[in-house]
Enzyme design. Structure first.
Site, PDB file in Angstrom:
ATOM      1  CD  GLU A 131      -6.807   2.110   6.915  1.00 39.73           C
ATOM      2  OE1 GLU A 131      -6.166   1.352   7.571  1.00 39.73           O
ATOM      3  OE2 GLU A 131      -6.669   2.505   5.762  1.00 39.73           O
ATOM      4  CD  GLU A 164      -2.433   1.283   2.480  1.00 41.38           C
ATOM      5  OE1 GLU A 164      -3.537   1.989   2.932  1.00 41.38           O
ATOM      6  OE2 GLU A 164      -2.058   0.748   3.474  1.00 41.38           O
ATOM      7  CG  ASP A 220      -6.207   4.107   1.939  1.00 35.76           C
ATOM      8  OD1 ASP A 220      -6.974   5.469   1.572  1.00 35.76           O
ATOM      9  OD2 ASP A 220      -6.112   3.953   3.071  1.00 35.76           O
ATOM     10  CD  GLN A 250      -7.247  -0.147   3.449  1.00 41.23           C
ATOM     11  OE1 GLN A 250      -6.310   0.789   3.396  1.00 41.23           O
ATOM     12  NE2 GLN A 250      -7.563  -0.847   4.430  1.00 41.23           N
TER      13      GLN A 250
END
Length: 270
Positions: A242, A143, A178, A206
Site C-alpha cells: 500500500e 487498523e 500497517d 501492509q
C-alpha cells in the site's frame, strides 16, 4: 518470503481501475487488495480476478462520505444504521469476490468527543460486524493509522487496537498491522512484530517506505530484514503493498519501481 498483494488503489494508477488487475498479474502478483470496490459491480471485479488468476485478500467497508473527508463510521454516534447498511454491502461484495476479510475504518473523532466516550459505541459496532462476518466465515480487521497522514483518526497505536480486539472478544476480529503507520507512530517494528504476531490477533500486514510512503526499498526501514523476520515468526498471510509509486501515475510508473519485488521473488525461488 511473504506473499505480496498489490494494493490497486495506490499502485497502477496509470491504468483504469479494472485494467490494474492485468497489470498486477503481469508483474508477478498473485493477490490484490484495494480500498473500496463499490463504484464497480462485484461481478465485473470477480471476472478480472478469475481471468488473471488473482486472489482478493482485503478491501474496506464503506467509510461514509469519503470525498467530504469522512474516514469511517464505526466510532460515530448516530450513524449506526448507516454503518450496518454499509457493512452488509461489504459482505455481499466479499461473498462474490471470495474475499476472506473486511477492514472497518474507525472514523475521525467528532468535535468535542474523546476516545473514551466513543469506546462503547466503537466496540459495539465492531462486535455486531464481527458477528455478521463470523456467520459467513470472514474476518473483520481494524487498523491503527498515523496522526500525520490522518489527523483525528480514532485508532492510532498497536496497543490500542489490540486492547480493542481483546475487549470485544470476537475471535474473527483482528488487527491490520500497517508497518508504515506503525513506524511513523511508534517505531521498533521488529519488537512489535515479535510481540503481536504470536498472539494470533494480527490478520493482515501492509508495507510502504517511510517517510514518503513510496516503494519499500526507499526510506528508513530495512524490509529485507522485516521479510525474513516475518518468515521466522511463521507469518503465512499476505503483505499488502500500500504505497505510492515514486515515479507517479505515468506509463510504466508502478512496474518500473518493482525492483524490490523482483529481488524478493528471486530469493524465494532459490
Amino acid at each position: 518470503m511473504p506473499q505480496f498483494a498489490a494494493n490497486l488503489s495506490m499502485l497502477y494508477q496509470e491504468h483504469a481501475f479494472l485494467d490494474r488487475f492485468a497489470a498486477a498479474a503481469a508483474d508477478g502478483f498473485t493477490a490484490v487488495e484495494y480500498l473500496f470496490p463499490y463504484p464497480f459491480s462485484a461481478s465485473d471485479i470477480a471476472a478480472q480476478l478469475q481471468q488473471h488468476g488473482l486472489k482478493q485478500v482485503l478491501f474496506n467497508a464503506p467509510p461514509g462520505d469519503w470525498d467530504a473527508g469522512e474516514r469511517g463510521l464505526a466510532c460515530l454516534p448516530g450513524r449506526e444504521a448507516e454503518f450496518r447498511q454499509g457493512f452488509a454491502q461489504a459482505l455481499d461484495y466479499a461473498h462474490t469476490l471470495a474475499c476472506p476479510r473486511i477492514h472497518v475504518m474507525a472514523g475521525l473523532l467528532p468535535a468535542g468527543s474523546s476516545r473514551e466516550s466513543l469506546r462503547p459505541l466503537y466496540e459495539a459496532n465492531l462486535a455486531w460486524a464481527a458477528a455478521q462476518a463470523a456467520s459467513v466465515g470472514l474476518d473483520v480487521l481494524i487498523e491503527p493509522i498515523n496522526t500525520r497522514d490522518m489527523p483525528g483518526f480514532y485508532l492510532n497505536r498497536q496497543a490500542q487496537a489490540h486492547a480493542t480486539v481483546q475487549a470485544v472478544g470476537a475471535p474473527n476480529l483482528k488487527v491490520q498491522m500497517d508497518l508504515y503507520h506503525c513506524q511513523v507512530m511508534e517505531g521498533d517494528l521488529a519488537m512489535k512484530l515479535r510481540q503481536y504476531l504470536p498472539t494470533g490477533r494480527v490478520g493482515h500486514i501492509q508495507i510502504a517506505g517511510v517517510p514518503e510512503r513510496h516503494e519499500p526499498d526507499m526510506g528508513e526501514i530495512n524490509f529485507a530484514y522485516v521479510f525474513a523476520l516475518l518468515d521466522g515468526l511463521g507469518y503465512t498471510g499476505h503483505v499488502g503493498c500500500e504505497y505510492r509509486p515514486r515515479r507517479g501515475a505515468v506509463p510504466g510508473g508502478t512496474s518500473a519501481g518493482l525492483g524490490w519485488l523482483r529481488q524478493a521473488q528471486q530469493l524465494q525461488n532459490k
